[in-house]
Every structure is written in C-alpha cells, then in structure tokens.
Scaffold this motif. Structure first.
Motif, PDB file in Angstrom:
ATOM      1  N   LEU A   4     -47.891  25.037   9.488  1.00 32.76           N
ATOM      2  CA  LEU A   4     -48.961  25.408  10.408  1.00 32.76           C
ATOM      3  C   LEU A   4     -48.544  26.603  11.262  1.00 32.76           C
ATOM      4  N   ASP A   5     -47.298  26.632  11.690  1.00 31.34           N
ATOM      5  CA  ASP A   5     -46.782  27.777  12.461  1.00 31.34           C
ATOM      6  C   ASP A   5     -46.864  29.062  11.641  1.00 31.34           C
ATOM      7  N   SER A   6     -46.500  28.978  10.373  1.00 30.23           N
ATOM      8  CA  SER A   6     -46.533  30.156   9.493  1.00 30.23           C
ATOM      9  C   SER A   6     -47.967  30.634   9.259  1.00 30.23           C
ATOM     10  N   ILE A   7     -48.885  29.706   9.079  1.00 31.59           N
ATOM     11  CA  ILE A   7     -50.294  30.073   8.898  1.00 31.59           C
ATOM     12  C   ILE A   7     -50.823  30.745  10.152  1.00 31.59           C
ATOM     13  N   ALA A   8     -50.514  30.168  11.312  1.00 31.81           N
ATOM     14  CA  ALA A   8     -50.963  30.754  12.573  1.00 31.81           C
ATOM     15  C   ALA A   8     -50.405  32.163  12.738  1.00 31.81           C
ATOM     16  N   LEU A   9     -49.132  32.353  12.437  1.00 34.03           N
ATOM     17  CA  LEU A   9     -48.523  33.679  12.547  1.00 34.03           C
ATOM     18  C   LEU A   9     -49.191  34.661  11.590  1.00 34.03           C
ATOM     19  N   GLY A  10     -49.416  34.238  10.370  1.00 35.35           N
ATOM     20  CA  GLY A  10     -50.060  35.114   9.389  1.00 35.35           C
ATOM     21  C   GLY A  10     -51.448  35.545   9.822  1.00 35.35           C
ATOM     22  N   LEU A  11     -52.229  34.597  10.339  1.00 38.19           N
ATOM     23  CA  LEU A  11     -53.575  34.941  10.791  1.00 38.19           C
ATOM     24  C   LEU A  11     -53.551  35.801  12.045  1.00 38.19           C
ATOM     25  N   VAL A  48     -61.252  31.361  13.816  1.00 37.21           N
ATOM     26  CA  VAL A  48     -59.977  30.813  13.324  1.00 37.21           C
ATOM     27  C   VAL A  48     -58.800  31.622  13.863  1.00 37.21           C
ATOM     28  N   VAL A  49     -58.932  32.936  13.882  1.00 36.76           N
ATOM     29  CA  VAL A  49     -57.864  33.781  14.426  1.00 36.76           C
ATOM     30  C   VAL A  49     -57.672  33.494  15.915  1.00 36.76           C
ATOM     31  N   GLY A  50     -58.769  33.320  16.636  1.00 40.68           N
ATOM     32  CA  GLY A  50     -58.679  32.984  18.058  1.00 40.68           C
ATOM     33  C   GLY A  50     -58.015  31.639  18.291  1.00 40.68           C
ATOM     34  N   ILE A  51     -58.338  30.652  17.468  1.00 38.58           N
ATOM     35  CA  ILE A  51     -57.698  29.340  17.572  1.00 38.58           C
ATOM     36  C   ILE A  51     -56.204  29.456  17.291  1.00 38.58           C
ATOM     37  N   CYS A  52     -55.839  30.286  16.318  1.00 36.02           N
ATOM     38  CA  CYS A  52     -54.419  30.507  16.025  1.00 36.02           C
ATOM     39  C   CYS A  52     -53.709  31.150  17.210  1.00 36.02           C
ATOM     40  N   ALA A  53     -54.398  32.046  17.906  1.00 30.78           N
ATOM     41  CA  ALA A  53     -53.807  32.666  19.096  1.00 30.78           C
ATOM     42  C   ALA A  53     -53.555  31.607  20.163  1.00 30.78           C
ATOM     43  N   LEU A  54     -54.530  30.730  20.381  1.00 34.90           N
ATOM     44  CA  LEU A  54     -54.347  29.655  21.362  1.00 34.90           C
ATOM     45  C   LEU A  54     -53.212  28.728  20.939  1.00 34.90           C
ATOM     46  N   TYR A  55     -53.161  28.384  19.665  1.00 35.91           N
ATOM     47  CA  TYR A  55     -52.109  27.518  19.146  1.00 35.91           C
ATOM     48  C   TYR A  55     -50.732  28.162  19.352  1.00 35.91           C
ATOM     49  N   SER A  56     -50.664  29.476  19.182  1.00 35.31           N
ATOM     50  CA  SER A  56     -49.390  30.185  19.267  1.00 35.31           C
ATOM     51  C   SER A  56     -48.855  30.300  20.688  1.00 35.31           C
TER      52      SER A  56
END
Length: 71
Positions: A4-11, A48-56
């Motif tokens: 999940l960390d790798s997916i978030a970073l990629g996005l 989805v990209v915004g959610i990844c930013a929040l997750y990160s």
C-alpha cells in the motif's frame, strides 16, 4: 502495508508529474487521457491521488525519527 505504501508513492509521483506538466505547459495529462477534467474517470484519478497524499502524511514521523536517530 508495504504494498500500500508503494502504491501510494507511485500515485503521488504520477500526481506530481501531472502538476509539473500543468505548471510548465498548461497540459493536464490525466484530463487528456480520461476525457477532460470533468469526466468521472478523471475525477476518480484526482480523488485517489488526493487520498494517497493524505495517507502519505503518516510518513512524516518516520522521516523525522530517522533523521533524529542518525545525528
């Protein structure tokens, strides 16, 4: 969790490159691929990209702890 960390970073990288293109050339690659900024697919990608930013945001404590332990 590492996946999940790798997916978030990629996005986040995709989102960052898209903003680079918007800033330099006024070209929105996501909108170009998915049919405009208002298309449902583009909105999904933006969300989805915004959610990844929040997750990160969870990485900030890891970065500060890592820097503290090195000194």
């Amino acid at each position: 969790m590492k996946t999940l960390d790798s997916i978030a970073l990629g996005l986040l990288i995709v989102g960052g490159l898209n903003w680079l293109l918007v800033g330099l050339f006024n070209f929105d690659l996501v909108a170009a691929i998915f049919g405009g900024q208002t298309s449902i697919l583009s909105k999904i990608v933006y969300i989805v990209v915004g959610i990844c930013a929040l997750y990160s945001l969870k990485f900030f404590p890891l970065i500060t702890n890592s820097a503290t332990h090195r000194n």
